[in-house]
Design a protein around this motif. Structure first.
Motif, PDB file in Angstrom:
ATOM      1  N   GLY A  31       0.619  -1.120  -0.248  1.00 21.38           N
ATOM      2  CA  GLY A  31      -0.046   0.026  -0.170  1.00 21.38           C
ATOM      3  C   GLY A  31       0.797   1.105   0.034  1.00 21.38           C
ATOM      4  N   CYS A  32       2.223   1.163  -0.184  1.00 24.60           N
ATOM      5  CA  CYS A  32       3.091   2.278  -0.017  1.00 24.60           C
ATOM      6  C   CYS A  32       3.042   2.965  -1.545  1.00 24.60           C
ATOM      7  CB  CYS A  32       4.391   2.170   0.181  1.00 24.60           C
ATOM      8  SG  CYS A  32       4.385   1.391   1.756  1.00 24.60           S
ATOM      9  N   LYS A  33       3.296   4.143  -1.680  1.00 22.51           N
ATOM     10  CA  LYS A  33       3.493   4.980  -2.968  1.00 22.51           C
ATOM     11  C   LYS A  33       5.134   5.009  -2.919  1.00 22.51           C
ATOM     12  CE  LYS A  33       2.773   9.439  -5.339  1.00 22.51           C
ATOM     13  NZ  LYS A  33       2.134  10.549  -5.344  1.00 22.51           N
ATOM     14  N   ILE A  34       5.176   4.629  -4.568  1.00 21.74           N
ATOM     15  CA  ILE A  34       6.571   4.472  -5.078  1.00 21.74           C
ATOM     16  C   ILE A  34       7.027   5.526  -6.023  1.00 21.74           C
ATOM     17  CG2 ILE A  34       8.638   2.781  -5.579  1.00 21.74           C
ATOM     18  CD1 ILE A  34       7.238   1.988  -3.188  1.00 21.74           C
ATOM     19  N   THR A  35       7.861   6.224  -6.072  1.00 22.92           N
ATOM     20  CA  THR A  35       8.485   6.789  -7.329  1.00 22.92           C
ATOM     21  C   THR A  35      10.125   6.138  -7.358  1.00 22.92           C
ATOM     22  OG1 THR A  35       7.438   8.692  -6.860  1.00 22.92           O
ATOM     23  CG2 THR A  35       9.315   8.983  -8.362  1.00 22.92           C
ATOM     24  N   PHE A  36      10.438   5.731  -8.646  1.00 19.81           N
ATOM     25  CA  PHE A  36      11.781   5.076  -8.906  1.00 19.81           C
ATOM     26  C   PHE A  36      12.471   5.672  -9.738  1.00 19.81           C
ATOM     27  CE2 PHE A  36      14.481   1.618 -10.719  1.00 19.81           C
ATOM     28  CZ  PHE A  36      14.545   0.885  -9.528  1.00 19.81           C
ATOM     29  N   LEU A  37      13.560   6.216  -9.259  1.00 17.81           N
ATOM     30  CA  LEU A  37      14.341   7.209 -10.097  1.00 17.81           C
ATOM     31  C   LEU A  37      15.570   6.279 -10.903  1.00 17.81           C
ATOM     32  CD1 LEU A  37      15.547   9.911 -10.994  1.00 17.81           C
ATOM     33  CD2 LEU A  37      16.946   9.837  -8.947  1.00 17.81           C
ATOM     34  N   SER A  38      15.641   6.484 -12.241  1.00 19.46           N
ATOM     35  CA  SER A  38      16.732   5.700 -12.902  1.00 19.46           C
ATOM     36  C   SER A  38      17.419   6.814 -13.823  1.00 19.46           C
ATOM     37  CB  SER A  38      15.910   4.881 -13.817  1.00 19.46           C
ATOM     38  OG  SER A  38      15.532   5.402 -14.896  1.00 19.46           O
ATOM     39  N   SER A  39      18.519   6.493 -14.396  1.00 17.32           N
ATOM     40  CA  SER A  39      19.411   7.374 -15.254  1.00 17.32           C
ATOM     41  C   SER A  39      18.411   7.472 -16.633  1.00 17.32           C
ATOM     42  CB  SER A  39      20.743   6.876 -15.384  1.00 17.32           C
ATOM     43  OG  SER A  39      20.744   5.683 -16.035  1.00 17.32           O
ATOM     44  N   ASP A  40      18.619   8.459 -17.411  1.00 16.48           N
ATOM     45  CA  ASP A  40      18.091   8.437 -18.609  1.00 16.48           C
ATOM     46  C   ASP A  40      18.283   7.188 -19.446  1.00 16.48           C
ATOM     47  OD1 ASP A  40      16.955  11.026 -18.020  1.00 16.48           O
ATOM     48  OD2 ASP A  40      18.192  12.069 -18.960  1.00 16.48           O
ATOM     49  N   GLU A  41      19.495   6.835 -19.120  1.00 13.79           N
ATOM     50  CA  GLU A  41      19.973   5.856 -20.201  1.00 13.79           C
ATOM     51  C   GLU A  41      19.375   4.339 -19.805  1.00 13.79           C
ATOM     52  OE1 GLU A  41      23.117   2.734 -21.554  1.00 13.79           O
ATOM     53  OE2 GLU A  41      22.631   3.052 -19.329  1.00 13.79           O
ATOM     54  N   THR A  42      19.046   4.321 -18.463  1.00 17.72           N
ATOM     55  CA  THR A  42      18.257   2.952 -18.203  1.00 17.72           C
ATOM     56  C   THR A  42      17.067   2.884 -18.213  1.00 17.72           C
ATOM     57  OG1 THR A  42      18.472   3.533 -15.927  1.00 17.72           O
ATOM     58  CG2 THR A  42      20.512   2.213 -16.817  1.00 17.72           C
ATOM     59  N   TYR A  43      16.372   4.186 -18.253  1.00 17.40           N
ATOM     60  CA  TYR A  43      14.913   4.649 -18.195  1.00 17.40           C
ATOM     61  C   TYR A  43      14.122   3.831 -19.126  1.00 17.40           C
ATOM     62  CZ  TYR A  43      10.508   7.180 -18.090  1.00 17.40           C
ATOM     63  OH  TYR A  43       9.189   7.674 -18.064  1.00 17.40           O
ATOM     64  N   SER A  44      14.748   3.911 -20.453  1.00 18.38           N
ATOM     65  CA  SER A  44      13.917   3.113 -21.635  1.00 18.38           C
ATOM     66  C   SER A  44      14.060   1.450 -21.668  1.00 18.38           C
ATOM     67  CB  SER A  44      14.715   3.242 -22.904  1.00 18.38           C
ATOM     68  OG  SER A  44      16.061   2.717 -23.006  1.00 18.38           O
ATOM     69  N   LYS A  45      14.904   0.931 -20.625  1.00 15.86           N
ATOM     70  CA  LYS A  45      15.075  -0.415 -20.232  1.00 15.86           C
ATOM     71  C   LYS A  45      13.689  -0.657 -19.218  1.00 15.86           C
ATOM     72  CE  LYS A  45      19.938  -1.280 -20.682  1.00 15.86           C
ATOM     73  NZ  LYS A  45      20.923  -1.314 -19.852  1.00 15.86           N
ATOM     74  N   LEU A  46      13.578   0.176 -18.470  1.00 17.67           N
ATOM     75  CA  LEU A  46      12.587  -0.040 -17.357  1.00 17.67           C
ATOM     76  C   LEU A  46      11.154   0.249 -18.131  1.00 17.67           C
ATOM     77  CD1 LEU A  46      13.837   2.132 -14.390  1.00 17.67           C
ATOM     78  CD2 LEU A  46      13.206  -0.134 -14.190  1.00 17.67           C
ATOM     79  N   LYS A  47      11.140   1.165 -18.858  1.00 23.64           N
ATOM     80  CA  LYS A  47       9.781   1.182 -19.536  1.00 23.64           C
ATOM     81  C   LYS A  47       9.640  -0.010 -20.326  1.00 23.64           C
ATOM     82  CE  LYS A  47       7.612   4.946 -19.698  1.00 23.64           C
ATOM     83  NZ  LYS A  47       6.637   5.360 -19.062  1.00 23.64           N
ATOM     84  N   SER A  48      10.468  -0.585 -21.176  1.00 23.41           N
ATOM     85  CA  SER A  48      10.138  -1.385 -22.033  1.00 23.41           C
ATOM     86  C   SER A  48       9.934  -2.913 -20.965  1.00 23.41           C
ATOM     87  CB  SER A  48      11.301  -1.982 -22.941  1.00 23.41           C
ATOM     88  OG  SER A  48      12.414  -2.247 -22.358  1.00 23.41           O
ATOM     89  N   ALA A  49      10.711  -2.882 -19.810  1.00 21.76           N
ATOM     90  CA  ALA A  49      10.020  -4.058 -18.855  1.00 21.76           C
ATOM     91  C   ALA A  49       8.852  -3.950 -18.543  1.00 21.76           C
ATOM     92  CB  ALA A  49      11.365  -4.067 -17.765  1.00 21.76           C
TER      93      ALA A  49
END
Length: 445
Positions: A31-49
């Motif tokens: 039930g917690c709120k989460i914001t996950f910070l990545s580098s711009d370089e790894t952001y696309s990997k996170l989005k595709s995952a």
């Protein structure tokens, strides 16, 4: 106060992002709120995952990114440059990001920053803004205890203050509750790399700003480590929550699972050295020919396309007809499969926890960092695996690989201990969940 809002700040490599992401998904389920910070370089990997998992991740977690300052022409394998550039670039931009996040939801402002190793600077930024902080440690509690002992070991004269090398005795005991270990098993003793030692010596000072040091481990696996600091909190095994989470940020080849289904029970040798390490060409050749010599089914992870295994060519005499070679695979699904017999592993902590959780015996092939310490636990403390002997040139020869694989496949005592350890770790989930609730309640205060 509303629900806790955690800002997760991992060092942007898979071995840190994957476990912190899994932890954040567990927090989100609580039930917690989460914001996950990545580098711009790894952001696309996170989005595709997240896209590949029916948006399950993004329904739980808000993804944001900042530039890490590493130029496209820079070598990302130069860890010293990447660490310094990331710290200097992201640190300057984090306060504005937090301000923007708080403006979007003033009822649920960022209440706690969770960092991994190398990102301790974010705890300092949080402290200046009056935000609580915690460390999520993606390796063993013992390795964290060892880094936290650096200043004491230097003061005692046990290790050199400039490079961390032992001054005399080549064995170190971090506390009376922990096993005696070779100095070379200390996680800073990595390829005699003085940069990494000096960086961690400084990093530990700032990581001490975190009120909790959360570890994906259990008290029973390494109880001695928890006597070294009251900050240490075992919240594992996180893998026990896996049905709720995505499996990996890497692109997985799932064809090996259908192939596994066709193999006899406890017959398959699984070989994987994680996302960061790779074999030199002559060692790659020995492993390939050992797998041929064994004449047993195997799954071998050989990563391509990231510069790590590019130079490795299969020897011309290599048949590989018994096995399946893939670029990246769903490791947890392989380890829990009834056809899997043993795990040839680099002994990274994520792989160690997964192998232990599924009761798979190990053949230990550590390279550096905390992997040597994990091998000590696997082989000498828990006794659920065997190590390899290197020849005078530092090579593990094909005959040695064949001998050790056959030895472990025939060792009923190791198999029995692996099953018992699995039961113990599964039972530890209750305590891990209790500690998780303790942490969440602290963040709410």
């Amino acid at each position: 106060m509303g629900i806790p809002h955690f800002l997760a700040v991992p060092y942007p490599i898979l071995g840190h992002m994957n476990p912190l992401l899994q932890f954040c998904l567990v927090l989100a389920i609580y039930g917690c709120k989460i914001t996950f910070l990545s580098s711009d370089e790894t952001y696309s990997k996170l989005k595709s995952a997240s896209a590949g998992h029916g948006k399950v991740m993004e329904s739980f977690i808000k993804l944001v990114s900042l530039p890490d300052g590493v130029d496209p022409e820079d070598d990302r394998k130069d860890q010293a440059n990447v660490i310094f550039t990331t710290i200097n670039t992201m640190r300057a931009k984090l306060p504005k990001l937090i301000e923007d996040l708080n403006a979007l939801d003033s009822d649920n402002k960022v209440s706690c920053i969770i960092v991994t190793k190398n990102m301790g600077w974010a705890l300092d930024v949080g402290r200046q803004l009056g935000i609580k902080g915690a460390l999520f440690w993606p390796a063993s509690a013992t390795s964290l205890a060892s880094f936290n002992s650096i200043h004491r070991l230097v003061d005692e004269g046990t290790i050199n203050s400039e490079n961390g090398l032992p001054t005399q005795n080549h064995q170190i005991q971090l506390s009376s509750h922990l096993p005696l270990m070779e100095a070379s098993a200390m996680p800073w003793y990595c390829l005699d790399n003085a940069f990494f030692f000096l960086h961690m010596k400084q990093e530990m000072k700032i990581l001490n700003l975190g009120e909790w040091w959360l570890c994906n481990t259990t008290f029973g696996l390494e109880s001695g480590a928890f006597s070294t600091s009251p900050k240490l909190l075992p919240i594992g095994p996180l893998i026990a929550h896996e049905h709720n989470t995505i499996s990996s940020l890497g692109k997985e080849d799932t064809t090996c699972l259908e192939w596994l289904d066709q193999q006899p029970p406890r017959s398959v040798i699984y070989v994987s050295f994680g996302s960061m390490v790779s074999l030199k060409p002559n060692q790659f050749k020995e492993l390939a020919l050992a797998l041929d010599l064994l004449e047993r089914p195997f799954i071998w992870i050989v990563r391509k396309g990231n510069g790590l295994e590019e130079n490795n060519e299969y020897p011309h005499e290599f048949k590989g007809s018994q096995g399946k070679i893939v670029g990246w695979a769903p490791q947890k699904k392989i380890l829990c499969h009834p056809a899997t017999a043993c795990f040839i592993s680099h002994c990274g902590w994520n792989s160690t926890m997964e192998g232990v959780f599924y009761g798979v015996p190990f053949l230990c092939w550590p390279f550096c960092s905390d992997q040597l310490m994990n091998k000590t636990y696997i082989c000498d403390v828990w006794k659920v695996g065997l190590g390899f002997h290197k020849d005078e040139n530092g090579l593990i020869l094909r005959e040695e690989i064949k001998k050790k694989v056959e030895q472990i496949l025939g060792d009923e005592e190791i198999k029995g201990r692996s099953s018992k350890l699995k039961e113990m770790v599964i039972k530890s989930k209750a305590q891990g969940d209790e500690n998780l609730n303790k942490f969440i309640n602290w963040a709410k205060e």
